[in-house]
Design a protein around this motif. Structure first.
Motif, short mmCIF file in Angstrom:
data_model
loop_
_atom_site.label_atom_id
_atom_site.label_comp_id
_atom_site.label_asym_id
_atom_site.label_seq_id
_atom_site.Cartn_x
_atom_site.Cartn_y
_atom_site.Cartn_z
N GLY A 151 0.84 -1.19 0.00
CA GLY A 151 0.00 0.00 0.00
C GLY A 151 0.87 1.24 0.00
O GLY A 151 1.91 1.28 0.66
N LEU A 152 0.46 2.24 -0.77
CA LEU A 152 1.21 3.49 -0.86
C LEU A 152 0.54 4.55 0.01
O LEU A 152 -0.66 4.78 -0.08
N VAL A 153 1.37 5.20 0.84
CA VAL A 153 0.86 6.28 1.69
C VAL A 153 1.58 7.56 1.27
O VAL A 153 2.79 7.70 1.46
N PRO A 154 0.85 8.52 0.67
CA PRO A 154 1.48 9.78 0.27
C PRO A 154 1.65 10.71 1.47
O PRO A 154 0.76 10.82 2.32
N PHE A 155 2.77 11.39 1.52
CA PHE A 155 3.08 12.31 2.62
C PHE A 155 3.50 13.67 2.07
O PHE A 155 3.97 13.79 0.94
N LYS A 156 3.33 14.65 2.92
CA LYS A 156 3.83 16.00 2.67
C LYS A 156 4.56 16.47 3.91
O LYS A 156 4.11 16.23 5.04
N VAL A 157 5.72 17.11 3.73
CA VAL A 157 6.47 17.60 4.88
C VAL A 157 5.68 18.71 5.56
O VAL A 157 5.41 19.75 4.96
N ALA A 158 5.29 18.48 6.81
CA ALA A 158 4.56 19.49 7.57
C ALA A 158 5.50 20.50 8.20
O ALA A 158 5.23 21.71 8.20
N SER A 159 6.62 20.02 8.72
CA SER A 159 7.61 20.94 9.31
C SER A 159 8.91 20.19 9.52
O SER A 159 8.94 18.96 9.61
N ARG A 160 9.97 20.97 9.61
CA ARG A 160 11.31 20.45 9.94
C ARG A 160 11.93 21.42 10.92
O ARG A 160 12.09 22.61 10.62
N VAL A 161 12.28 20.91 12.09
CA VAL A 161 12.83 21.74 13.16
C VAL A 161 14.25 21.27 13.45
O VAL A 161 14.46 20.09 13.75
N GLU A 162 15.19 22.17 13.35
CA GLU A 162 16.59 21.84 13.60
C GLU A 162 17.12 22.67 14.76
O GLU A 162 16.87 23.87 14.84
N GLY A 196 -4.62 13.54 1.24
CA GLY A 196 -5.97 13.01 1.13
C GLY A 196 -6.03 11.68 0.41
O GLY A 196 -5.15 11.34 -0.40
N LYS A 197 -7.07 10.90 0.69
CA LYS A 197 -7.31 9.58 0.09
C LYS A 197 -6.14 8.63 0.31
O LYS A 197 -5.67 7.97 -0.62
N SER A 198 -5.68 8.57 1.53
CA SER A 198 -4.59 7.67 1.88
C SER A 198 -5.14 6.46 2.62
O SER A 198 -6.32 6.40 2.95
N HIS A 199 -4.29 5.47 2.87
CA HIS A 199 -4.72 4.28 3.61
C HIS A 199 -5.00 4.61 5.07
O HIS A 199 -5.74 3.88 5.73
N PHE A 200 -4.39 5.66 5.57
CA PHE A 200 -4.70 6.14 6.93
C PHE A 200 -4.38 7.63 6.99
O PHE A 200 -3.65 8.17 6.15
N ASP A 201 -4.96 8.30 7.97
CA ASP A 201 -4.74 9.73 8.16
C ASP A 201 -3.93 9.94 9.44
O ASP A 201 -4.28 9.39 10.49
N VAL A 208 -5.15 3.03 11.05
CA VAL A 208 -4.32 1.97 10.49
C VAL A 208 -5.05 0.65 10.74
O VAL A 208 -5.63 0.43 11.82
N LYS A 209 -5.03 -0.25 9.76
CA LYS A 209 -5.83 -1.47 9.87
C LYS A 209 -5.45 -2.34 11.06
O LYS A 209 -6.30 -3.05 11.59
#
Length: 313
Positions: free
Chosen positions: A153-164, A177-182, A216-217
């Motif tokens: 199964g493919l789960v698409p992601f987007k970087v929400a933040s990166r803290v260094e 949107g339209k992912s296997h889980f949120d 998640v299932k």
């Protein structure tokens, strides 16, 4: 390999269930509810309770001890200077470990060593886009599709933040949107701050599903995801650190070898010149013994000029 995924065409917006949660909600979850980092390494399925704003949450944690990378010291001298040098080496090695882990996160090498222990190296793969500053990614997980057939199964992601920071780097992904889980996938590398963890680099991976989000299932699959990423980041960090140390040692050894070679050349030249001088002195002494008047100039009046030569006045 078969891939089963919801349509991702044009899906560049974060899941509504994830986006509805404010930044404060997520920070409160980690600081008060989950208490990440954990007290010890392992995988923990968090008990959120009915009143929680989140449905599921699982965290995996692993650590690297800096002592495993420190050079062995056979000297039993415990003077103040030696202790200070050891402390400086420890701090430098911790900094190298942290920089290596931060490099692994920035290069998105999150599943490089997944499955190397059990031989199933294709069980999970994380891939980031090459454009847009690696803003979009996807995670392919075996069994997340049709579990009966073991489809991926493919789960698409987007970087929400990166803290260094100086002691902590955090990379947060939100599902599209339209992912296997949120939910949100949070990967953190940090230096230990307590007495027990001051010599350790700690890596934690958390997957959390908010209320009204798609679950998640199975928590077993969720645990496999976070533990696989955590273990892979640890091994990638270890490999990167060892490569850096090898390059530094190679440079030091080369400089040392060049210095030793130059010293040997100087000594060899000195010995050759010394032998040449001794040989010259021995030849001179031998020649003088055979010819007692050798090396002396005694002009004589008996010497006459050749006949017919002009006289100069």
């Amino acid at each position: 390999k078969c891939l089963e995924s919801p349509s991702m065409t044009g899906q560049k917006s974060i899941s509504s269930a994830v986006e509805s949660r404010s930044k404060k909600d997520w920070e409160t979850l980690f600081e008060e509810t989950l208490k990440v980092p954990l007290k010890k390494d392992g995988v923990v399925v968090h008990d959120l309770g009915r009143k929680s704003d989140f449905l599921q949450s699982v965290t995996a944690q692993a650590s690297l001890n800096v002592k495993a990378f420190m050079p062995e010291d056979d000297d039993d001298d415990d003077d103040e200077e030696t202790q200070e040098d050891m402390e400086n080496q420890r701090e430098a090695m911790l900094e190298l470990l942290y920089d290596s882990a931060a490099t692994v996160l920035s290069s998105r090498r999150l599943t490089e060593f997944v499955g190397t222990d059990d031989g199933d190296t294709n069980s999970m793969r994380f891939q980031s886009s090459t454009d847009n500053g690696q803003k979009y990614s996807y995670l392919a997980v075996k069994g997340l599709g049709n579990s009966l057939w073991g489809w991926f199964g493919l789960v698409p992601f987007k970087v929400a933040s990166r803290v260094e920071g100086d002691n902590e780097t955090k990379l947060i992904f939100s599902t599209l949107g339209k992912s296997h889980f949120d939910g949100r996938l949070t990967i953190t590398v940090q230096l230990g701050t307590t007495r027990k963890t001051k010599n350790k680099l700690i890596v934690t991976t958390n997957l959390t599903i908010p209320k009204k989000g798609k679950k998640v299932k199975s928590m077993k699959l969720a645990s496999t995801i976070v533990s696989g990423i955590t273990g892979s980041v640890i091994k990638s960090t270890e490999a990167t650190c060892k490569q850096t140390l090898a390059r530094k040692n190679q440079g030091k050894n080369y400089r040392k070898m060049a210095k030793n070679r130059a010293t040997e050349k100087r000594h060899l030249k000195f010995e050759q010149e010394k032998k040449q001088e001794e040989m010259a002195q021995n030849r001179k002494r031998k020649w003088q013994r055979q010819n007692r008047d050798g090396g002396r100039y005694t002009p004589s009046d008996r010497m006459s000029k050749p006949g017919g030569s002009p006289n100069f006045h």
